[in-house]
Design a protein around this motif. Structure first.
Motif, PDB file in Angstrom:
ATOM      1  N   MET A   1     -43.266  74.411-119.822  1.00  0.00           N
ATOM      2  CA  MET A   1     -42.499  73.252-120.220  1.00  0.00           C
ATOM      3  C   MET A   1     -43.027  72.781-121.568  1.00  0.00           C
ATOM      4  O   MET A   1     -44.192  72.983-121.889  1.00  0.00           O
ATOM      5  N   THR A   2     -42.186  72.164-122.342  1.00  0.00           N
ATOM      6  CA  THR A   2     -42.598  71.627-123.637  1.00  0.00           C
ATOM      7  C   THR A   2     -42.538  70.103-123.609  1.00  0.00           C
ATOM      8  O   THR A   2     -41.907  69.511-122.741  1.00  0.00           O
ATOM      9  N   ASP A   4     -40.994  67.934-125.255  1.00  0.00           N
ATOM     10  CA  ASP A   4     -39.673  67.295-125.359  1.00  0.00           C
ATOM     11  C   ASP A   4     -38.945  67.225-124.019  1.00  0.00           C
ATOM     12  O   ASP A   4     -37.965  66.508-123.882  1.00  0.00           O
ATOM     13  N   THR A   5     -39.435  67.932-123.011  1.00  0.00           N
ATOM     14  CA  THR A   5     -38.795  67.909-121.689  1.00  0.00           C
ATOM     15  C   THR A   5     -39.584  67.078-120.673  1.00  0.00           C
ATOM     16  O   THR A   5     -39.184  67.007-119.517  1.00  0.00           O
ATOM     17  N   LEU A   6     -40.684  66.460-121.116  1.00  0.00           N
ATOM     18  CA  LEU A   6     -41.444  65.586-120.214  1.00  0.00           C
ATOM     19  C   LEU A   6     -40.582  64.389-119.816  1.00  0.00           C
ATOM     20  O   LEU A   6     -39.924  63.794-120.660  1.00  0.00           O
ATOM     21  N   PRO A   7     -40.594  64.018-118.542  1.00  0.00           N
ATOM     22  CA  PRO A   7     -39.890  62.794-118.144  1.00  0.00           C
ATOM     23  C   PRO A   7     -40.596  61.559-118.715  1.00  0.00           C
ATOM     24  O   PRO A   7     -41.800  61.588-118.957  1.00  0.00           O
ATOM     25  N   LYS A  62     -37.621  65.346-131.740  1.00  0.00           N
ATOM     26  CA  LYS A  62     -37.455  66.196-130.560  1.00  0.00           C
ATOM     27  C   LYS A  62     -37.789  67.650-130.893  1.00  0.00           C
ATOM     28  O   LYS A  62     -38.435  68.340-130.108  1.00  0.00           O
ATOM     29  N   ALA A  66     -40.809  69.948-129.179  1.00  0.00           N
ATOM     30  CA  ALA A  66     -40.483  71.220-128.528  1.00  0.00           C
ATOM     31  C   ALA A  66     -41.489  72.304-128.874  1.00  0.00           C
ATOM     32  O   ALA A  66     -41.518  73.359-128.213  1.00  0.00           O
ATOM     33  N   ARG A  69     -46.428  73.027-126.023  1.00  0.00           N
ATOM     34  CA  ARG A  69     -46.310  73.479-124.631  1.00  0.00           C
ATOM     35  C   ARG A  69     -47.294  72.702-123.779  1.00  0.00           C
ATOM     36  O   ARG A  69     -48.473  72.602-124.117  1.00  0.00           O
ATOM     37  N   GLN A  72     -47.362  69.579-116.847  1.00  0.00           N
ATOM     38  CA  GLN A  72     -47.207  68.212-116.313  1.00  0.00           C
ATOM     39  C   GLN A  72     -48.334  67.902-115.348  1.00  0.00           C
ATOM     40  O   GLN A  72     -48.704  68.719-114.510  1.00  0.00           O
TER      41      GLN A  72
END
Length: 73
Positions: A1-2, A4-7, A62, A66, A69, A72
């Protein structure tokens, strides 16, 4: 996951900075493997993202986030 995709309000541990001309710049800002970052603010319409790293709040586009890396936590 990168990054920019963290909640929102979620933390991640940086695993690596992906190859890019911006890699050195991100590392100079302190985005280094092993550091913990937390997504604090998210602008609407894909605008900048603000990450808390230690006691510093840093804004990234963003596309820049990205390149980071993360895992979480």
């Amino acid at each position: 996951m990168t990054a920019d995709t963290l909640p929102l309000n979620t933390s991640g541990k940086i695993l690596e900075i992906l190859p890019s001309p911006l890699k050195i710049n991100l590392m100079e800002l302190g985005f280094l493997p092993g550091k913990r970052i937390t997504l604090q603010h998210l602008a609407p319409s894909g605008g900048p993202m603000a990450f808390l790293m230690e006691e510093t709040l840093l804004a990234l586009r963003k596309s820049e986030a990205a390149l980071i890396r993360v895992e979480q936590i």
